[in-house]
Design a protein around this motif. Structure first.
Motif, PDB file in Angstrom:
ATOM      1  N   ILE A 107      29.908 -32.313   9.517  1.00  0.00           N
ATOM      2  CA  ILE A 107      28.997 -33.625   9.127  1.00  0.00           C
ATOM      3  C   ILE A 107      27.900 -32.642   7.998  1.00  0.00           C
ATOM      4  CG2 ILE A 107      26.686 -34.605   9.070  1.00  0.00           C
ATOM      5  CD1 ILE A 107      28.162 -35.506  11.817  1.00  0.00           C
ATOM      6  N   PRO A 108      27.814 -31.735   7.358  1.00  0.00           N
ATOM      7  CA  PRO A 108      27.149 -30.817   7.062  1.00  0.00           C
ATOM      8  C   PRO A 108      27.744 -30.657   5.248  1.00  0.00           C
ATOM      9  CG  PRO A 108      26.676 -29.750   8.885  1.00  0.00           C
ATOM     10  CD  PRO A 108      27.378 -30.937   9.123  1.00  0.00           C
TER      11      PRO A 108
ATOM     12  N   ILE B  54      32.607 -41.292  11.274  1.00  0.00           N
ATOM     13  CA  ILE B  54      31.023 -40.924  10.713  1.00  0.00           C
ATOM     14  C   ILE B  54      30.861 -39.682   9.331  1.00  0.00           C
ATOM     15  CG2 ILE B  54      29.109 -39.259  11.864  1.00  0.00           C
ATOM     16  CD1 ILE B  54      28.912 -41.959  13.133  1.00  0.00           C
ATOM     17  N   ILE B  55      31.778 -38.881   9.650  1.00  0.00           N
ATOM     18  CA  ILE B  55      32.056 -37.901   8.774  1.00  0.00           C
ATOM     19  C   ILE B  55      32.369 -38.797   7.667  1.00  0.00           C
ATOM     20  CG2 ILE B  55      34.050 -35.708   8.416  1.00  0.00           C
ATOM     21  CD1 ILE B  55      33.677 -35.126  10.874  1.00  0.00           C
ATOM     22  N   VAL B  56      33.621 -39.122   7.571  1.00  0.00           N
ATOM     23  CA  VAL B  56      34.056 -40.334   5.579  1.00  0.00           C
ATOM     24  C   VAL B  56      32.041 -40.592   5.686  1.00  0.00           C
ATOM     25  CG1 VAL B  56      35.562 -41.918   5.441  1.00  0.00           C
ATOM     26  CG2 VAL B  56      35.924 -40.193   6.446  1.00  0.00           C
ATOM     27  N   GLY B  57      32.009 -41.253   6.452  1.00  0.00           N
ATOM     28  CA  GLY B  57      30.477 -42.168   6.034  1.00  0.00           C
ATOM     29  C   GLY B  57      29.232 -41.463   5.382  1.00  0.00           C
ATOM     30  N   PHE B  58      29.493 -40.264   6.224  1.00  0.00           N
ATOM     31  CA  PHE B  58      28.261 -38.573   5.408  1.00  0.00           C
ATOM     32  C   PHE B  58      29.016 -38.672   4.143  1.00  0.00           C
ATOM     33  CE2 PHE B  58      26.395 -38.303   9.645  1.00  0.00           C
ATOM     34  CZ  PHE B  58      25.232 -38.409   8.899  1.00  0.00           C
ATOM     35  N   THR B  59      30.427 -38.089   3.811  1.00  0.00           N
ATOM     36  CA  THR B  59      30.886 -37.883   2.750  1.00  0.00           C
ATOM     37  C   THR B  59      30.367 -38.896   1.188  1.00  0.00           C
ATOM     38  OG1 THR B  59      32.394 -37.047   4.271  1.00  0.00           O
ATOM     39  CG2 THR B  59      32.849 -36.471   1.648  1.00  0.00           C
ATOM     40  N   GLY B  63      28.808 -38.837  -2.225  1.00  0.00           N
ATOM     41  CA  GLY B  63      29.046 -39.097  -3.174  1.00  0.00           C
ATOM     42  C   GLY B  63      29.289 -40.131  -4.020  1.00  0.00           C
ATOM     43  N   LEU B  64      28.372 -41.263  -3.087  1.00  0.00           N
ATOM     44  CA  LEU B  64      28.357 -42.273  -4.401  1.00  0.00           C
ATOM     45  C   LEU B  64      26.933 -42.633  -5.175  1.00  0.00           C
ATOM     46  CD1 LEU B  64      29.485 -45.547  -3.466  1.00  0.00           C
ATOM     47  CD2 LEU B  64      27.429 -46.383  -2.553  1.00  0.00           C
ATOM     48  N   VAL B  65      26.082 -41.971  -4.529  1.00  0.00           N
ATOM     49  CA  VAL B  65      24.921 -41.448  -5.801  1.00  0.00           C
ATOM     50  C   VAL B  65      25.400 -41.004  -7.178  1.00  0.00           C
ATOM     51  CG1 VAL B  65      22.569 -40.397  -6.058  1.00  0.00           C
ATOM     52  CG2 VAL B  65      23.730 -41.289  -3.344  1.00  0.00           C
ATOM     53  N   PHE B  66      26.159 -40.094  -7.260  1.00  0.00           N
ATOM     54  CA  PHE B  66      27.192 -39.610  -8.458  1.00  0.00           C
ATOM     55  C   PHE B  66      27.928 -40.225  -9.355  1.00  0.00           C
ATOM     56  CE2 PHE B  66      24.850 -36.037  -5.760  1.00  0.00           C
ATOM     57  CZ  PHE B  66      25.008 -35.501  -6.427  1.00  0.00           C
ATOM     58  N   VAL B  67      28.132 -41.404  -8.602  1.00  0.00           N
ATOM     59  CA  VAL B  67      29.845 -42.067  -8.789  1.00  0.00           C
ATOM     60  C   VAL B  67      28.647 -42.893  -9.476  1.00  0.00           C
ATOM     61  CG1 VAL B  67      31.559 -44.210  -8.554  1.00  0.00           C
ATOM     62  CG2 VAL B  67      31.447 -41.555  -7.886  1.00  0.00           C
ATOM     63  N   LEU B  68      28.038 -44.099  -8.906  1.00  0.00           N
ATOM     64  CA  LEU B  68      27.512 -44.751  -9.295  1.00  0.00           C
ATOM     65  C   LEU B  68      26.623 -44.356 -10.237  1.00  0.00           C
ATOM     66  CD1 LEU B  68      25.668 -46.759  -6.154  1.00  0.00           C
ATOM     67  CD2 LEU B  68      27.234 -47.851  -7.553  1.00  0.00           C
ATOM     68  N   GLN B  69      25.716 -43.245 -10.428  1.00  0.00           N
ATOM     69  CA  GLN B  69      25.212 -42.495 -11.593  1.00  0.00           C
ATOM     70  C   GLN B  69      25.765 -42.172 -12.368  1.00  0.00           C
ATOM     71  OE1 GLN B  69      25.073 -39.442 -13.074  1.00  0.00           O
ATOM     72  NE2 GLN B  69      23.498 -39.801 -14.393  1.00  0.00           N
ATOM     73  N   TYR B  70      27.572 -42.633 -13.191  1.00  0.00           N
ATOM     74  CA  TYR B  70      27.308 -42.172 -13.966  1.00  0.00           C
ATOM     75  C   TYR B  70      28.740 -43.691 -14.306  1.00  0.00           C
ATOM     76  CZ  TYR B  70      31.684 -40.553 -16.668  1.00  0.00           C
ATOM     77  OH  TYR B  70      33.072 -40.502 -17.996  1.00  0.00           O
ATOM     78  N   LEU B  71      28.257 -44.406 -13.491  1.00  0.00           N
ATOM     79  CA  LEU B  71      29.248 -45.430 -14.281  1.00  0.00           C
ATOM     80  C   LEU B  71      27.597 -46.649 -14.044  1.00  0.00           C
ATOM     81  CD1 LEU B  71      32.680 -45.556 -11.400  1.00  0.00           C
ATOM     82  CD2 LEU B  71      32.380 -44.300 -14.547  1.00  0.00           C
TER      83      LEU B  71
END
Lengths: 239, 309, 317
Positions: A107-108, B54-59, B63-71
């Motif tokens: 997770i981290p 769960i892991i895919v969701g966290f990942t 990353g979404l914050v950065f993609v949104l920030q750019y686009l």
């Protein structure tokens, strides 16, 4: 003997200790090698706390109050309490030692990779956008003469056009080497691939030459440290 | 909600950012920690088939914050420090701008926690070697002792400078105490110099490898050596100076200006600008495309064998 | 066994000894070597000389002692150049927590060197600011491009006679609101942190690079695409800059000769106060010796192999 002389002597002794591996790997070398590794591990611990966890996490989480010389306290930064959730998330990394729950350690790592991967779109375009633009060079000359001593602005001379064509050919052929990872058929594709390999070698040659300069600069500096700073400066009391 | 992650400049505070030492802040810190621990224990009970999500969701969220920030659309020349956003779209864009910093720093904070894992593993291996009296266990002891001493004096020195030196007197060596001297001797006197020595040793290996292994056996090796040779010759100012003198003499005696093209710096400059740079650019393009593809696959949880497998 | 075969079988330790002896001997012979600075180094010198007076320079110092042989020379040159032009600067590191301390030590030495020469002594808070370490190069540079005041929020500096003040109250940064207000950003690095700076601050500020030989080849495409306005690569780059500082660009000396020529370019003055030829000058001659040694090693290795093959009955490898 001054503190500086003691420190430099220690440094030179340690340098010789590590350099001794150039002769043979002895117990003398291994002694210094393990000191080096130990110091690195110890310092990593200190640096991780004082330069990352303390400044970026602890202070951000709890805020900071500055007290002036006359005792007046002012808030320098507020406390961002939600950051305390990062401790349990970081702790999940240590579940790697658990047979049952080691999946949680991902997770981290997933968060770190997510933050890295989310930036790649912007990174790619900002890095290569201007480079693609600057690679689009004109290749059809406006005049068939060589570049004269006083070139006319706006003219593209034959020699310059040829140079531009070489630039583009080098770029495309070398790049094609990365793209054509399937079996190549036909003279054009195999020829382009071979040329691409040669062009890559030109690039690797440049990297090799530059790396050689870098490594020699480091050994020159080490020798200067030993002879000029330690022997001449600290021991003989010269420069 | 938009105050979340946003900076509140003191003395201004908000729900997410409280003044230091206040009850609100302490409650927040303890509460967030408890929520984190509940998350920890809650996740440990998740059935196997849901773990990947769960892991895919966290990942993905990270990353979404950065993609949104750019686009995310942003008005040209917007200066949200001086101007207020005119609508929700602009408001969200302004928030993304300030949210980037705390989110990005999360990566460093988590990486710092994980770094402890590496040190813990190293210590575990060497402590086991000492306990078992394995071969060369003495070296393991040296490693542990030196790391403990470095850590003790490193923290001691930091503590003195951080909390007991308001006048910054310790920046001058005249005011140093025992701990500062020992820390400096260990860090600057030994660790830093050993670091430099380790890196410099590669020069010796390069020389030896060049003598034994750099052989002209193929067209590729010849091309690479020629490229490296021209670059290295051009690095030597004394040589290029003599070569230029010779070429200039030839030009003067023959009157043929074309010969100036054979000046070493001209040849090397042309080669660098028109062949070395595009070749390196092609390598970088290849690596960049790979990184972009890898980044997207990781972000979207498509990478096989990655963290989400 | 022929001489060539003996040469092929020479002990590697003899090669190591030859390198150590040659490099050590070279350090005791210091002569000024004429050179033709690389266009990328010359452009860096020109870009720094073009910074308008009163502008603040941002230095990202991402090197440590492991690349001292190259990066320290770069950093010293940069400081001497900025100080000779009375330019104010901010420095920080975004790549290595050790880097700020190494930079501080070097800065203190250059300030003392100038003081000993009777030149103006740069003051913290007044002429320069030490921002320390930022843990994440990507986030730091990205944030600097979006909102510089947010990126450096809460940072304070010591200032003589005023105690600790906010960096934005200091003369160094009082006129800087966003990254575009900086005169230039110069990255002194031994890693890919220059890539990160270019990627995150693309076209927002004029970027210059002082990099090691290992990093240099990957930065040159940025230079060709004008993403960076000048690059000094490795030890040659250190000497190139010193040579430009000592001789100017397109500047005629007493004999009417131009030592650093930029065809069609304008004239740039030389630096008249403080040291110009320093560490780069000291190491550059020795670099010649080391490079000649390497070229000789490659040539001898190949000739030896060819001659060994010629021997009747010799095994082909």
């Amino acid at each position: 003997m001054s503190y500086l002389a003691i420190k430099l002597t220690l440094a030179v002794f340690a340098t010789f200790g590590l350099y001794s591996v150039l002769y043979r790997e002895t117990r003398f070398y291994r002694f210094f090698e393990h000191i080096y590794l130990g110091l690195a591990a110890g310092y990593t611990l200190v640096a991780t706390w004082k330069d990352t966890l303390y400044t970026e996490w602890w202070i951000k989480m709890l805020g900071k109050t500055d007290v002036s010389a006359d005792g007046v306290a002012t808030v320098a930064s507020n406390g961002f309490w939600i950051y305390s959730i990062l401790a349990p998330i970081g702790l999940m990394g240590y579940m790697v030692f658990s047979k049952k729950h080691n999946w949680m350690s991902k997770i981290p790592i997933g968060i770190i990779l997510g933050i890295w991967s989310g930036q790649q779109l912007e990174v790619w375009w900002n890095t290569y956008g201007p480079q693609i633009y600057s690679s689009a060079l004109p290749v059809i000359p406006t005049t068939w003469s060589f570049v004269p001593a006083q070139p006319v602005a706006g003219e593209l001379y034959a020699s310059q056009a040829l140079t531009n064509a070489i630039f583009i050919f080098t770029l495309i052929s070398a790049f094609s080497y990365f793209l054509f990872s399937f079996e190549l058929k036909g003279k054009f594709l195999t020829g382009l691939n071979t040329m691409g390999r040669w062009m890559l070698m030109i690039g690797f040659g440049a990297i090799f030459g530059s790396t050689v300069m870098a490594r020699f600069a480091l050994v020159i500096d080490r020798m200067s440290y030993i002879w000029n700073e330690w022997l001449q400066g600290a021991i003989l009391g010269g420069s | 909600m938009l105050q979340f992650l946003a900076q509140a400049t003191p003395p201004e505070t908000n729900f997410w950012q409280q003044a230091p030492g206040t009850t609100g802040l302490i409650l927040g810190v303890v509460g967030a920690f408890i929520i984190g621990m509940l998350l920890f224990f809650g996740l440990s009970t998740i059935p196997t088939q849901f773990r990947r999500y769960i892991i895919v969701g966290f990942t993905f969220l990270a990353g979404l914050v950065f993609v949104l920030q750019y686009l995310w659309p942003r008005p040209i020349n917007a200066d949200f420090e001086k101007e207020l956003p005119r609508n929700a779209v602009e408001g969200f864009g302004a928030w993304l701008g300030v949210a980037i910093d705390p989110v990005a720093k999360t990566a460093n904070i988590l990486a710092a926690f994980l770094l402890g894992l590496g040190i813990f593993s190293l210590m575990r291996v060497h402590i086991n070697k000492i306990r078992r009296r394995a071969q060369d266990w003495g070296f393991s002891l040296i490693l542990i002792v030196s790391s403990v001493i470095m850590a003790i004096f490193g923290f001691w020195d930091w503590n003195m400078r951080q909390f007991n030196d308001p006048e910054a007197l310790l920046t001058s060596q005249e005011n140093w105490k025992f701990a500062n001297y020992v820390n400096d001797a260990l860090f600057d006197g030994m660790y830093q110099q050993m670091d430099a020595a380790m890196f410099s040793m590669i020069a010796f290996f390069i020389l030896s490898a060049a003598y034994r292994a750099f052989r002209i056996r193929s067209v590729e090796a010849t091309v690479m050596m020629a490229s490296a040779l021209i670059l290295m010759l051009n690095l030597m100012g004394a040589l290029t100076f003599m070569w230029s003198g010779w070429i200039n003499g030839l030009v003067e005696s023959t009157g043929n200006q074309f010969l100036t093209n054979f000046d070493l710096t001209v040849v090397a400059g042309w080669l660098r600008a028109n062949m070395q740079i595009p070749a390196i650019r092609a390598i970088e393009f290849g690596v960049g495309l790979g990184a972009l593809a890898m980044g997207l696959r990781l972000w979207l949880g498509l990478e096989k064998g990655g963290v989400s497998s | 066994m022929t001489i060539w075969e003996k040469l092929q079988a020479v002990d590697r330790r003899i090669l190591y000894l030859i390198l150590a002896v040659c490099v050590s001997a070279g350090l005791f012979i210091t002569i000024e070597i004429p050179t033709d600075p690389d266009p990328s180094s010359r452009d860096l010198y020109q870009a720094i000389m073009d910074i308008p007076e009163g502008k603040t320079v941002i230095i990202q110092s991402d090197w440590t002692n492991s690349t001292r042989g190259e990066s320290m020379g770069h950093f010293e040159n940069l400081l001497r150049l900025l100080m000779s032009r009375n330019l104010k600067f901010v420095f920080y590191s975004a790549a290595d927590p050790i880097a700020p301390q190494v930079a501080r030590t070097t800065l203190a030495r250059i300030i003392k060197e100038r003081k000993d020469e009777g030149l103006y002594e740069y003051q913290i808070g007044e002429d320069y600011i030490d921002l320390g370490y930022f843990a994440n190069a990507e986030a730091t540079n990205l944030n600097m491009g979006i909102d510089l005041r947010n990126a450096w929020s809460g940072k304070r500096t010591k200032k003589a006679g005023a105690g600790e003040i906010s960096i934005w109250e200091s003369p160094v940064l009082k006129d800087v609101r966003k990254i575009e207000d900086a005169g230039m950003m110069i990255v002194v690095t031994a890693s890919a942190s220059i890539d990160v700076a270019v990627q995150r601050l693309n076209k927002k500020v004029s970027i210059g690079a002082m990099v090691t030989g290992v990093v240099g080849p990957t930065v040159l495409p940025f230079y060709q695409a004008k993403q960076v306005n000048g690059v000094a690569v490795g030890l040659k780059g250190v000497y190139d800059l010193e040579y430009c500082m000592a001789n100017g660009v397109n500047l005629k000396d007493e004999d009417g000769n131009i030592k650093v020529l930029n065809k069609g370019g304008k004239e740039y003055p030389k630096i008249t106060e403080g040291k110009t030829l320093a560490r780069g000058s000291k190491y550059y001659g020795t670099l010649h010796i080391a490079l000649i040694l390497l070229i000789l090693a490659v040539v001898l290795g190949n000739v030896g192999m060819a001659m060994s093959r010629k021997k009747p009955g010799a095994k082909r490898s």
